[in-house]
Design an enzyme around this catalytic site. Structure first.
Site, PDB file in Angstrom:
ATOM      1  N   THR A 134       0.825  -1.210   0.000  1.00 29.61           N
ATOM      2  CA  THR A 134       0.000   0.000   0.000  1.00 29.61           C
ATOM      3  C   THR A 134       0.859   1.259   0.000  1.00 29.61           C
ATOM      4  O   THR A 134       2.010   1.240   0.460  1.00 29.61           O
ATOM      5  CB  THR A 134      -0.899  -0.013   1.258  1.00 29.61           C
ATOM      6  OG1 THR A 134      -1.503   1.258   1.417  1.00 29.61           O
ATOM      7  CG2 THR A 134      -0.109  -0.320   2.527  1.00 29.61           C
ATOM      8  N   ASP A 135       0.264   2.362  -0.450  1.00 32.23           N
ATOM      9  CA  ASP A 135       0.965   3.655  -0.373  1.00 32.23           C
ATOM     10  C   ASP A 135       1.067   4.152   1.069  1.00 32.23           C
ATOM     11  O   ASP A 135       1.846   5.053   1.368  1.00 32.23           O
ATOM     12  CB  ASP A 135       0.275   4.703  -1.258  1.00 32.23           C
ATOM     13  CG  ASP A 135      -1.188   4.964  -0.919  1.00 32.23           C
ATOM     14  OD1 ASP A 135      -1.717   4.347   0.028  1.00 32.23           O
ATOM     15  OD2 ASP A 135      -1.816   5.797  -1.613  1.00 32.23           O
ATOM     16  N   GLU A 136       0.265   3.547   1.976  1.00 31.95           N
ATOM     17  CA  GLU A 136       0.257   4.047   3.360  1.00 31.95           C
ATOM     18  C   GLU A 136       1.589   3.839   4.067  1.00 31.95           C
ATOM     19  O   GLU A 136       1.845   4.459   5.093  1.00 31.95           O
ATOM     20  CB  GLU A 136      -0.864   3.381   4.170  1.00 31.95           C
ATOM     21  CG  GLU A 136      -2.220   3.639   3.579  1.00 31.95           C
ATOM     22  CD  GLU A 136      -3.370   3.539   4.575  1.00 31.95           C
ATOM     23  OE1 GLU A 136      -3.124   3.475   5.782  1.00 31.95           O
ATOM     24  OE2 GLU A 136      -4.515   3.536   4.110  1.00 31.95           O
ATOM     25  N   TYR A 160      -1.939  -0.556  11.062  1.00 33.10           N
ATOM     26  CA  TYR A 160      -2.090  -1.215   9.762  1.00 33.10           C
ATOM     27  C   TYR A 160      -0.880  -0.938   8.878  1.00 33.10           C
ATOM     28  O   TYR A 160      -0.236  -1.867   8.351  1.00 33.10           O
ATOM     29  CB  TYR A 160      -3.375  -0.737   9.062  1.00 33.10           C
ATOM     30  CG  TYR A 160      -3.395  -1.028   7.572  1.00 33.10           C
ATOM     31  CD1 TYR A 160      -3.511  -2.339   7.107  1.00 33.10           C
ATOM     32  CD2 TYR A 160      -3.271  -0.003   6.624  1.00 33.10           C
ATOM     33  CE1 TYR A 160      -3.496  -2.623   5.749  1.00 33.10           C
ATOM     34  CE2 TYR A 160      -3.260  -0.284   5.262  1.00 33.10           C
ATOM     35  CZ  TYR A 160      -3.373  -1.583   4.827  1.00 33.10           C
ATOM     36  OH  TYR A 160      -3.355  -1.868   3.480  1.00 33.10           O
ATOM     37  N   LYS A 164       2.077  -3.428   7.384  1.00 35.64           N
ATOM     38  CA  LYS A 164       2.361  -3.606   5.951  1.00 35.64           C
ATOM     39  C   LYS A 164       3.827  -3.258   5.672  1.00 35.64           C
ATOM     40  O   LYS A 164       4.504  -3.934   4.885  1.00 35.64           O
ATOM     41  CB  LYS A 164       1.434  -2.732   5.095  1.00 35.64           C
ATOM     42  CG  LYS A 164      -0.030  -3.127   5.099  1.00 35.64           C
ATOM     43  CD  LYS A 164      -0.316  -4.511   4.508  1.00 35.64           C
ATOM     44  CE  LYS A 164      -0.097  -4.592   3.012  1.00 35.64           C
ATOM     45  NZ  LYS A 164      -0.518  -5.912   2.480  1.00 35.64           N
TER      46      LYS A 164
HETATM   47  P1  NAD Z   1      -9.868  -7.196   2.189  1.00 39.68           P
HETATM   48  O1  NAD Z   1      -9.872  -6.920   3.650  1.00 39.68           O
HETATM   49  O2  NAD Z   1     -11.079  -6.890   1.382  1.00 39.68           O
HETATM   50  O3  NAD Z   1      -9.519  -8.740   1.928  1.00 39.68           O
HETATM   51  C1  NAD Z   1      -8.535  -9.415   2.633  1.00 39.68           C
HETATM   52  C2  NAD Z   1      -8.707 -10.905   2.355  1.00 39.68           C
HETATM   53  O4  NAD Z   1      -7.681 -11.602   3.061  1.00 39.68           O
HETATM   54  C3  NAD Z   1     -10.045 -11.477   2.859  1.00 39.68           C
HETATM   55  O5  NAD Z   1     -10.608 -12.326   1.891  1.00 39.68           O
HETATM   56  C4  NAD Z   1      -9.663 -12.244   4.111  1.00 39.68           C
HETATM   57  O6  NAD Z   1     -10.528 -13.350   4.363  1.00 39.68           O
HETATM   58  C5  NAD Z   1      -8.253 -12.704   3.752  1.00 39.68           C
HETATM   59  N1  NAD Z   1      -7.442 -12.986   4.927  1.00 39.68           N
HETATM   60  C6  NAD Z   1      -7.284 -12.199   6.018  1.00 39.68           C
HETATM   61  N2  NAD Z   1      -6.463 -12.817   6.902  1.00 39.68           N
HETATM   62  C7  NAD Z   1      -6.078 -13.984   6.341  1.00 39.68           C
HETATM   63  C8  NAD Z   1      -5.226 -15.041   6.751  1.00 39.68           C
HETATM   64  N3  NAD Z   1      -4.594 -15.015   7.935  1.00 39.68           N
HETATM   65  N4  NAD Z   1      -5.047 -16.093   5.919  1.00 39.68           N
HETATM   66  C9  NAD Z   1      -5.679 -16.139   4.716  1.00 39.68           C
HETATM   67  N5  NAD Z   1      -6.518 -15.166   4.288  1.00 39.68           N
HETATM   68  C10 NAD Z   1      -6.706 -14.105   5.096  1.00 39.68           C
HETATM   69  O7  NAD Z   1      -8.594  -6.445   1.638  1.00 39.68           O
HETATM   70  P2  NAD Z   1      -8.386  -5.691   0.238  1.00 39.68           P
HETATM   71  O8  NAD Z   1      -8.893  -4.313   0.364  1.00 39.68           O
HETATM   72  O9  NAD Z   1      -8.863  -6.561  -0.838  1.00 39.68           O
HETATM   73  O10 NAD Z   1      -6.784  -5.610   0.214  1.00 39.68           O
HETATM   74  C11 NAD Z   1      -6.008  -6.679  -0.325  1.00 39.68           C
HETATM   75  C12 NAD Z   1      -4.542  -6.331  -0.215  1.00 39.68           C
HETATM   76  O11 NAD Z   1      -4.277  -5.128  -0.924  1.00 39.68           O
HETATM   77  C13 NAD Z   1      -4.067  -6.084   1.220  1.00 39.68           C
HETATM   78  O12 NAD Z   1      -2.784  -6.635   1.351  1.00 39.68           O
HETATM   79  C14 NAD Z   1      -4.026  -4.571   1.339  1.00 39.68           C
HETATM   80  O13 NAD Z   1      -3.055  -4.179   2.274  1.00 39.68           O
HETATM   81  C15 NAD Z   1      -3.643  -4.180  -0.061  1.00 39.68           C
HETATM   82  N6  NAD Z   1      -4.109  -2.850  -0.516  1.00 39.68           N
HETATM   83  C16 NAD Z   1      -5.420  -2.492  -0.386  1.00 39.68           C
HETATM   84  C17 NAD Z   1      -5.846  -1.274  -0.895  1.00 39.68           C
HETATM   85  C18 NAD Z   1      -7.289  -0.839  -0.816  1.00 39.68           C
HETATM   86  O14 NAD Z   1      -7.605   0.286  -1.203  1.00 39.68           O
HETATM   87  N7  NAD Z   1      -8.213  -1.671  -0.354  1.00 39.68           N
HETATM   88  C19 NAD Z   1      -4.924  -0.415  -1.509  1.00 39.68           C
HETATM   89  C20 NAD Z   1      -3.575  -0.820  -1.599  1.00 39.68           C
HETATM   90  C21 NAD Z   1      -3.191  -2.047  -1.112  1.00 39.68           C
HETATM   91  O1  DAU Z   2      -4.161   4.015   0.533  1.00 40.98           O
HETATM   92  C1  DAU Z   2      -4.393   2.641   0.431  1.00 40.98           C
HETATM   93  C2  DAU Z   2      -5.245   2.182   1.600  1.00 40.98           C
HETATM   94  O2  DAU Z   2      -6.560   2.648   1.339  1.00 40.98           O
HETATM   95  C3  DAU Z   2      -5.223   0.678   1.793  1.00 40.98           C
HETATM   96  O3  DAU Z   2      -3.930   0.278   2.124  1.00 40.98           O
HETATM   97  C4  DAU Z   2      -6.206   0.263   2.904  1.00 40.98           C
HETATM   98  O4  DAU Z   2      -6.259  -1.144   2.998  1.00 40.98           O
HETATM   99  C5  DAU Z   2      -7.569   0.789   2.531  1.00 40.98           C
HETATM  100  O5  DAU Z   2      -8.504   0.479   3.555  1.00 40.98           O
HETATM  101  C6  DAU Z   2      -7.528   2.303   2.305  1.00 40.98           C
HETATM  102  O6  DAU Z   2      -7.248   2.976   3.557  1.00 40.98           O
HETATM  103  P1  DAU Z   2      -7.997   4.341   3.946  1.00 40.98           P
HETATM  104  O7  DAU Z   2      -7.912   4.496   5.403  1.00 40.98           O
HETATM  105  O8  DAU Z   2      -7.542   5.464   3.106  1.00 40.98           O
HETATM  106  O9  DAU Z   2      -9.507   3.948   3.479  1.00 40.98           O
HETATM  107  P2  DAU Z   2     -10.936   4.221   4.157  1.00 40.98           P
HETATM  108  O10 DAU Z   2     -11.961   3.878   3.126  1.00 40.98           O
HETATM  109  O11 DAU Z   2     -11.048   3.608   5.501  1.00 40.98           O
HETATM  110  O12 DAU Z   2     -10.944   5.795   4.353  1.00 40.98           O
HETATM  111  C7  DAU Z   2     -10.756   6.685   3.262  1.00 40.98           C
HETATM  112  C8  DAU Z   2     -10.717   8.091   3.842  1.00 40.98           C
HETATM  113  O13 DAU Z   2     -12.030   8.421   4.318  1.00 40.98           O
HETATM  114  C9  DAU Z   2      -9.795   8.243   5.025  1.00 40.98           C
HETATM  115  O14 DAU Z   2      -9.214   9.522   4.994  1.00 40.98           O
HETATM  116  C10 DAU Z   2     -10.725   8.125   6.238  1.00 40.98           C
HETATM  117  C11 DAU Z   2     -12.010   8.721   5.721  1.00 40.98           C
HETATM  118  N1  DAU Z   2     -13.259   8.179   6.286  1.00 40.98           N
HETATM  119  C12 DAU Z   2     -13.402   6.814   6.282  1.00 40.98           C
HETATM  120  C13 DAU Z   2     -14.553   6.245   6.775  1.00 40.98           C
HETATM  121  C14 DAU Z   2     -14.712   4.736   6.793  1.00 40.98           C
HETATM  122  C15 DAU Z   2     -14.259   9.016   6.736  1.00 40.98           C
HETATM  123  O15 DAU Z   2     -14.127  10.264   6.720  1.00 40.98           O
HETATM  124  N2  DAU Z   2     -15.401   8.448   7.205  1.00 40.98           N
HETATM  125  C16 DAU Z   2     -15.596   7.102   7.262  1.00 40.98           C
HETATM  126  O16 DAU Z   2     -16.660   6.637   7.744  1.00 40.98           O
END
Ligand code: NAD
Ligand code: DAU
Length: 366
Positions: A134-136, A160, A164
């Site tokens: 992730t970019d985080e 988190y 990562k």
């Molecule tokens: P998600 O939470 O929707 O899905 C995570 C999946 O991993 C689920 O299916 C869960 O059951 C599985 N899982 C969790 N713990 C596990 C374990 N111990 N063993 C096997 N499976 C397990 O997550 P996502 O949003 O799809 O993110 C996927 C990946 O991409 C993550 O590594 C996250 O850090 C990264 N990522 C997410 C975003 C985003 O915007 N969502 C952006 C950049 C990177």
């Molecule tokens: O940048 C990549 C990341 O993006 C991934 O690594 C994470 O897995 C993914 O969950 C996401 O993280 P964020 O914290 O940016 O996503 P989230 O949707 O939780 O929140 C987006 C923004 O909105 C953040 O600044 C928090 C804000 N927010 C979020 C929620 C859930 C609100 O203001 N209100 C809300 O109820």
């Protein structure tokens, strides 16, 4: 022909990746390993159920013996590692699961890959461990800072992102120390179908339909760079096929939005869907009051997230120049598709929110 082990393939991005891959590479085999936590859902994979090249295994990435047996049984040559605890808010209230899965789980996978690919076999250019990050991990930017590049120093701010970052370092170390063929991608915020409704965009869509408040943390001026989820799958595809081993690649959308503006945009889109399709008012009667009164009236400023990162932005120059990466979906079309998907898939989001899929999963897999 590749044989992929996709961890976390029942989650949001993993499931979209599996759809993308099996659609594009119809000869490849995909084995999904997923623990089916609250975020993982077999229904996310319903489009590939029955495909002979798709296998699902319920299991934990921390179970090294299971991973090794799957790698040997299916002659895995490619691991695409999505499995993680992914929600920042949950990492603040309960970091333990993040340390377990994101750090120890990645470590367990690396050990299994090293054993199967380097100790039992003697290594092959066909092997690849791709780590989805992730970019985080880069921390936070102020308004005038340049976007994160692959050279930006890691400075994670939440449990988190720290978990990562730790996993990224382990992946790097397994390459430098043991010669494991790894790549890592660091991506910005994804949006699209199958996004669990605890994250901002699906939360806002589903709350509008339930006539519930739209919580904005702090002043709502935090900035995120939004990418349509299929473009993340496309970026990983390019890294797997053209990326250099041992390298990190940033993937982003060139699409920065302040949270409050994106929430207002979603409000407008839902309103326009209701105006175009009068049957929606009958399907979502709770939404009608707010929509008639101006959906934005549901916006409610709430206490800020502790340690809330102010701005993320990705500089994807390296990924573009080396791999030819450009997002294929515009934000306008991507967000419209996403809103339509949630309007058409009420049974999916209702079930994931009330936990009934979890009950079903318990019965199927106990
Ligand atoms: P998600 O939470 O929707 O899905 C995570 C999946 O991993 C689920 O299916 C869960 O059951 C599985 N899982 C969790 N713990 C596990 C374990 N111990 N063993 C096997 N499976 C397990 O997550 P996502 O949003 O799809 O993110 C996927 C990946 O991409 C993550 O590594 C996250 O850090 C990264 N990522 C997410 C975003 C985003 O915007 N969502 C952006 C950049 C990177
Ligand atoms: O940048 C990549 C990341 O993006 C991934 O690594 C994470 O897995 C993914 O969950 C996401 O993280 P964020 O914290 O940016 O996503 P989230 O949707 O939780 O929140 C987006 C923004 O909105 C953040 O600044 C928090 C804000 N927010 C979020 C929620 C859930 C609100 O203001 N209100 C809300 O109820």
């Amino acid at each position: 022909m590749k044989k992929l082990l996709v961890t976390g393939g029942a989650g949001f991005i993993g499931a979209n990746f599996v759809h993308y891959w099996l659609n594009k590479y119809q000869e490849d085999k995909v084995i999904v390993l997923d623990a089916l936590t609250y975020a993982g859902n077999m229904e996310n994979l319903h489009l590939v159920q029955g495909n002979d090249n798709f296998t699902f295994i319920k299991g934990d990435i921390c179970d090294q013996a299971l991973v090794e047996s799957l790698m040997l049984e299916h002659s895995i040559d490619t691991i695409v590692h999505f499995a993680a605890e992914s929600h920042v808010d949950r990492s603040i209230t309960g970091p333990d699961a993040f340390i377990e899965t994101n750090i120890l789980g990645t470590y367990s996978l690396l050990k299994a890959a090293k054993k199967c690919w380097l100790d039992v076999e003697s290594g092959s250019v066909e092997h690849r461990f791709h780590h989805v990050s992730t970019d985080e991990v880069y921390g936070t930017l102020s308004a005038d800072d340049p976007a994160f590049s692959e050279e930006t120093a890691y400075a994670p701010n939440s449990p988190y992102s720290a978990s990562k970052a730790a996993s990224d370092h382990l992946v790097r170390a397994y390459h430098h120390t043991y010669g494991l063929n790894v790549t890592t991608s660091n991506c910005s915020n994804n949006y699209g179908p199958y996004h669990f409704p605890e994250k901002l965009i699906p939360l806002v869509i589903t709350n509008i339909l339930h006539n519930k408040e739209l919580p904005i943390y702090g002043d709502g001026m935090q900035i995120r760079d939004w990418l349509y989820v299929e473009d993340h799958a496309y970026g990983i595809d390019l890294v797997l096929n053209k990326g250099r081993v041992g390298e990190n690649y940033n993937i982003g959308g060139n699409n920065e939005w302040a949270n409050i503006n994106i929430v207002k945009e979603v409000c407008k889109l839902v309103e326009s869907e209701f105006a175009k399709a009068p049957e929606l008012a009958a399907r979502f009667p709770e939404a009608v009051a707010a929509i008639n009164a101006n959906t934005e009236s549901l916006i409610t400023y709430v206490k800020d997230r502790p340690g809330h990162d102010r701005r993320y932005a990705i500089d994807a120059t390296k990924t573009r120049d080396e791999l030819g990466y450009e997002p294929q979906e515009s934000f306008e079309t991507g967000i419209a598709k996403t809103v339509t998907w949630y309007l058409n898939n009420e049974s999916w989001w209702k079930a994931v929110m009330d936990g009934s899929y979890q009950d079903w999963v318990e019965k199927q897999y106990k």
